[in-house]
Design an enzyme around this catalytic site. Structure first.
Site, PDB file in Angstrom:
ATOM      1  N   HIS A 175       0.742  -1.146   0.172  1.00  0.00           N
ATOM      2  CA  HIS A 175       0.116   0.008  -0.036  1.00  0.00           C
ATOM      3  C   HIS A 175       0.758   1.510   0.023  1.00  0.00           C
ATOM      4  O   HIS A 175       0.878   2.229   0.863  1.00  0.00           O
ATOM      5  CB  HIS A 175      -1.209   0.055   1.115  1.00  0.00           C
ATOM      6  CG  HIS A 175      -0.733  -0.229   2.599  1.00  0.00           C
ATOM      7  ND1 HIS A 175       0.249   0.420   3.244  1.00  0.00           N
ATOM      8  CD2 HIS A 175      -1.032  -1.324   3.431  1.00  0.00           C
ATOM      9  CE1 HIS A 175       0.358  -0.100   4.532  1.00  0.00           C
ATOM     10  NE2 HIS A 175      -0.256  -1.291   4.441  1.00  0.00           N
ATOM     11  N   HIS A 206      -5.349  -9.692  13.939  1.00  0.00           N
ATOM     12  CA  HIS A 206      -5.174  -8.486  12.977  1.00  0.00           C
ATOM     13  C   HIS A 206      -6.179  -8.923  11.547  1.00  0.00           C
ATOM     14  O   HIS A 206      -5.950  -9.965  11.274  1.00  0.00           O
ATOM     15  CB  HIS A 206      -3.755  -7.952  12.830  1.00  0.00           C
ATOM     16  CG  HIS A 206      -3.856  -6.856  11.847  1.00  0.00           C
ATOM     17  ND1 HIS A 206      -4.836  -5.733  11.819  1.00  0.00           N
ATOM     18  CD2 HIS A 206      -2.919  -6.095  11.140  1.00  0.00           C
ATOM     19  CE1 HIS A 206      -4.749  -4.754  11.097  1.00  0.00           C
ATOM     20  NE2 HIS A 206      -3.220  -4.860  10.478  1.00  0.00           N
ATOM     21  N   GLU A 244      -6.192  -6.959   8.816  1.00  0.00           N
ATOM     22  CA  GLU A 244      -5.786  -6.463   7.402  1.00  0.00           C
ATOM     23  C   GLU A 244      -5.404  -7.938   6.671  1.00  0.00           C
ATOM     24  O   GLU A 244      -4.899  -8.728   7.034  1.00  0.00           O
ATOM     25  CB  GLU A 244      -4.541  -5.703   7.876  1.00  0.00           C
ATOM     26  CG  GLU A 244      -4.337  -4.941   6.454  1.00  0.00           C
ATOM     27  CD  GLU A 244      -3.149  -3.644   6.425  1.00  0.00           C
ATOM     28  OE1 GLU A 244      -2.556  -3.441   7.591  1.00  0.00           O
ATOM     29  OE2 GLU A 244      -3.266  -2.992   5.597  1.00  0.00           O
ATOM     30  N   ASP A 295      -3.100  -8.931   4.805  1.00  0.00           N
ATOM     31  CA  ASP A 295      -1.877  -9.683   4.579  1.00  0.00           C
ATOM     32  C   ASP A 295      -1.870 -10.615   5.842  1.00  0.00           C
ATOM     33  O   ASP A 295      -1.066 -11.636   5.533  1.00  0.00           O
ATOM     34  CB  ASP A 295      -0.651  -8.684   4.963  1.00  0.00           C
ATOM     35  CG  ASP A 295      -0.827  -7.804   6.139  1.00  0.00           C
ATOM     36  OD1 ASP A 295      -1.831  -7.377   6.270  1.00  0.00           O
ATOM     37  OD2 ASP A 295       0.225  -7.050   6.199  1.00  0.00           O
ATOM     38  N   HIS A 305      -2.096  -2.165  14.311  1.00  0.00           N
ATOM     39  CA  HIS A 305      -2.010  -0.913  13.471  1.00  0.00           C
ATOM     40  C   HIS A 305      -3.529  -0.785  12.973  1.00  0.00           C
ATOM     41  O   HIS A 305      -3.542   0.410  12.515  1.00  0.00           O
ATOM     42  CB  HIS A 305      -1.016  -1.733  12.171  1.00  0.00           C
ATOM     43  CG  HIS A 305      -1.554  -0.990  10.978  1.00  0.00           C
ATOM     44  ND1 HIS A 305      -1.575  -1.693   9.796  1.00  0.00           N
ATOM     45  CD2 HIS A 305      -1.308   0.491  10.391  1.00  0.00           C
ATOM     46  CE1 HIS A 305      -1.705  -0.879   8.695  1.00  0.00           C
ATOM     47  NE2 HIS A 305      -1.581   0.180   9.364  1.00  0.00           N
ATOM     48  N   ASP A 337       1.513  -6.812  14.064  1.00  0.00           N
ATOM     49  CA  ASP A 337       2.220  -5.778  13.327  1.00  0.00           C
ATOM     50  C   ASP A 337       3.255  -5.048  14.220  1.00  0.00           C
ATOM     51  O   ASP A 337       4.285  -4.572  13.526  1.00  0.00           O
ATOM     52  CB  ASP A 337       1.273  -4.912  12.687  1.00  0.00           C
ATOM     53  CG  ASP A 337       0.697  -5.112  11.286  1.00  0.00           C
ATOM     54  OD1 ASP A 337       1.316  -6.126  10.769  1.00  0.00           O
ATOM     55  OD2 ASP A 337      -0.354  -4.419  11.041  1.00  0.00           O
ATOM     56  N   TYR A 355       9.828   0.619   8.938  1.00  0.00           N
ATOM     57  CA  TYR A 355       8.422  -0.011   9.227  1.00  0.00           C
ATOM     58  C   TYR A 355       7.600   0.954  10.367  1.00  0.00           C
ATOM     59  O   TYR A 355       6.479   1.315  10.086  1.00  0.00           O
ATOM     60  CB  TYR A 355       8.750  -1.402   9.699  1.00  0.00           C
ATOM     61  CG  TYR A 355       7.218  -1.966  10.126  1.00  0.00           C
ATOM     62  CD1 TYR A 355       7.000  -2.965   9.163  1.00  0.00           C
ATOM     63  CD2 TYR A 355       6.603  -2.027  11.224  1.00  0.00           C
ATOM     64  CE1 TYR A 355       5.589  -3.531   9.339  1.00  0.00           C
ATOM     65  CE2 TYR A 355       5.566  -2.616  11.411  1.00  0.00           C
ATOM     66  CZ  TYR A 355       4.778  -3.459  10.305  1.00  0.00           C
ATOM     67  OH  TYR A 355       3.678  -4.229  10.698  1.00  0.00           O
ATOM     68  N   HIS A 394       5.358 -10.146  10.805  1.00  0.00           N
ATOM     69  CA  HIS A 394       6.514  -9.774   9.704  1.00  0.00           C
ATOM     70  C   HIS A 394       7.976  -9.822  10.055  1.00  0.00           C
ATOM     71  O   HIS A 394       8.096  -9.307  11.252  1.00  0.00           O
ATOM     72  CB  HIS A 394       6.176  -8.562   8.989  1.00  0.00           C
ATOM     73  CG  HIS A 394       4.801  -8.055   8.382  1.00  0.00           C
ATOM     74  ND1 HIS A 394       4.318  -8.734   7.299  1.00  0.00           N
ATOM     75  CD2 HIS A 394       3.637  -7.429   8.818  1.00  0.00           C
ATOM     76  CE1 HIS A 394       2.925  -8.265   7.246  1.00  0.00           C
ATOM     77  NE2 HIS A 394       2.785  -7.370   8.082  1.00  0.00           N
TER      78      HIS A 394
HETATM   79 FE1  FEO Z   1      -1.748  -3.994   9.496  1.00  0.00          FE
HETATM   80 FE2  FEO Z   1       0.469  -6.537   8.494  1.00  0.00          FE
HETATM   81  O1  FEO Z   1      -0.968  -5.650   8.366  1.00  0.00           O
END
Ligand code: FEO
Length: 399
Positions: free
Chosen positions: A24, A78, A80, A82, A145, A164, A192, A225
């Site tokens: 994004h 989460h 989102e 991903d 996040h 995140d 990040y 991540h």
């Molecule tokens: Fe807020 Fe890794 O997604």
């Protein structure tokens, strides 16, 4: 991503995405990973899924340990995509007893996937769920996040599944923080933070305080991540405390874009004044650096000096792009000023100042603009501005 056992009966089963270069708008130059974790206990539990096109990797990894249909609980830390892009497929495969999420998580899951019938188990901060021999404790971490985000803490093993938070976009075959170069790791963590968590720094600070108050015995932080923290937990915690407090170094950025070199000349005149002082200066031509890398530099800079020529009553395109991106990330605790060359109308400096003021950064100059090619006097005015900013920043760091 090969399956790896991170503690007895607990596996990293996520996916590596070596190729991704844009998340994004965030330039992910080193790729990323979507981590997911499998806990083998009386209730077999999967923490998070992965991006939809990485589901084959996740399923292959899980199958090396168990049949995915045997998963009892799925935790959605989460929503989102991903981390939940593969959730629908996983729900169909597993038909789990519980889909564990925060109150905001349930709302977001419904808004994403529209499955009223899923077996939501809503947990709030402090709630615990027994998996058999082990226990998961939850902490809502709104805006780290998204509003739905939460941490899951595996008490008996001391593993904080932080989603995140404490993450970085870095694809590597190594699994742990002590297996890769720490300065590279911290650089990616800073990038990040600047691109993902910067606007929520006040909430990050509160979460850090809450984690401290909970006095958790954290042996490992397993984010969604990048690498798992086991050796440098104090380092990443301290970095989050500093970043969320707006702690700066004696670094000054001159960030500019130029049309016919006049604004560039002004930028280097500013640099000349800055360098008369004991400060670190970075010259950033926006045509040479991605805006998501520039914001990473902004994170610990004490002052940002922006330069743009005027084009069609506005800023040049790369400055326009950068400054609006920066506006959304809400940097704070910085000195700022702007400058630029123009032909006949000269709006760029006023536009940049307006955004800097809107961010409540401390404007140290009303702005310098000069028609066409700067004169010696105009360049000296730029140098003087650099001199004043440099002296102010250096003075703050003099013991
Ligand atoms: Fe807020 Fe890794 O997604």
């Amino acid at each position: 991503m090969a399956v790896q056992e991170i503690a007895k009966g607990i596996y990293s089963v996520g996916a590596r995405d070596w190729d991704i270069r844009d998340m994004h708008g965030y330039s992910t130059n080193r790729g990323t990973t979507y981590n997911a974790y499998l806990i083998i206990d009386k209730k077999i539990t999967l923490l998070d899924t992965v991006k939809h096109y990485c589901m084959d990797q996740l399923l292959e990894n899980i199958r090396q340990i168990i049949d995915p249909a045997k998963i009892d609980y799925i935790v959605a830390n989460h929503v989102e995509m991903d981390h939940s892009g593969g959730l629908t497929q996983m729900m169909e495969l597993c038909k789990p007893e519980k889909l564990i999420c925060s109150p905001m998580g349930k709302k977001a899951l419904l808004d994403h996937f529209h499955h009223e019938e899923w077996p939501y188990e809503v947990v709030k901060s402090g709630n615990q769920i027994s998996l058999g021999k082990r226990t998961l404790q939850f902490l809502e971490t709104r805006m780290l996040h998204w509003p739905d985000s939460m941490f899951s803490y595996l008490k008996e093993e001391g593993i904080l599944f932080s989603n995140d938070a404490f993450a970085e976009h870095l694809c590597t075959s190594e699994l742990y923080d002590d297996e890769i170069d720490l300065s590279l790791l911290m650089q990616e963590c800073g990038k990040y933070y600047a691109n993902i968590l910067y606007p929520y720094s006040g909430l990050v600070k509160k979460v850090m305080e809450t984690v401290d108050e909970m006095n958790l015995d954290i042996k490992m932080i397993a984010p969604d991540h990048g690498v798992i923290w086991r050796k440098h937990i104090d380092t990443i915690f301290e970095a989050y405390r500093q970043w969320s407090s707006g702690t700066a170094s004696k670094k000054v950025l001159v960030i500019y874009e130029t049309m016919w070199d006049s604004t560039r000349k002004m930028a280097f005149a500013v640099e000349k004044g800055l360098l008369e002082n004991d400060v670190s200066v970075k010259m950033i031509n926006l045509k040479t650096m991605h805006y998501s890398d520039v914001i990473a530099e902004v994170l610990d800079a004490r002052a940002i000096l922006l330069g743009s020529s005027t084009l069609n009553n506005g800023m040049l395109p790369a400055m326009n792009n950068f400054i609006y991106y920066m506006k959304g990330l809400k940097p704070f605790n910085k000195l700022a000023a702007s400058f630029g060359s123009f032909g006949w109308s000269g709006e760029a400096v006023g536009l940049m100042n307006g955004i800097l003021e809107g961010l409540k950064l401390e404007l140290v100059d009303s702005g310098i603009k000069h028609k066409y090619v700067p004169t010696e006097e105009a360049l000296e005015a730029c140098t003087e501005m650099g001199r004043r900013v440099g002296a102010k920043v250096a003075g703050e760091f003099t013991v």
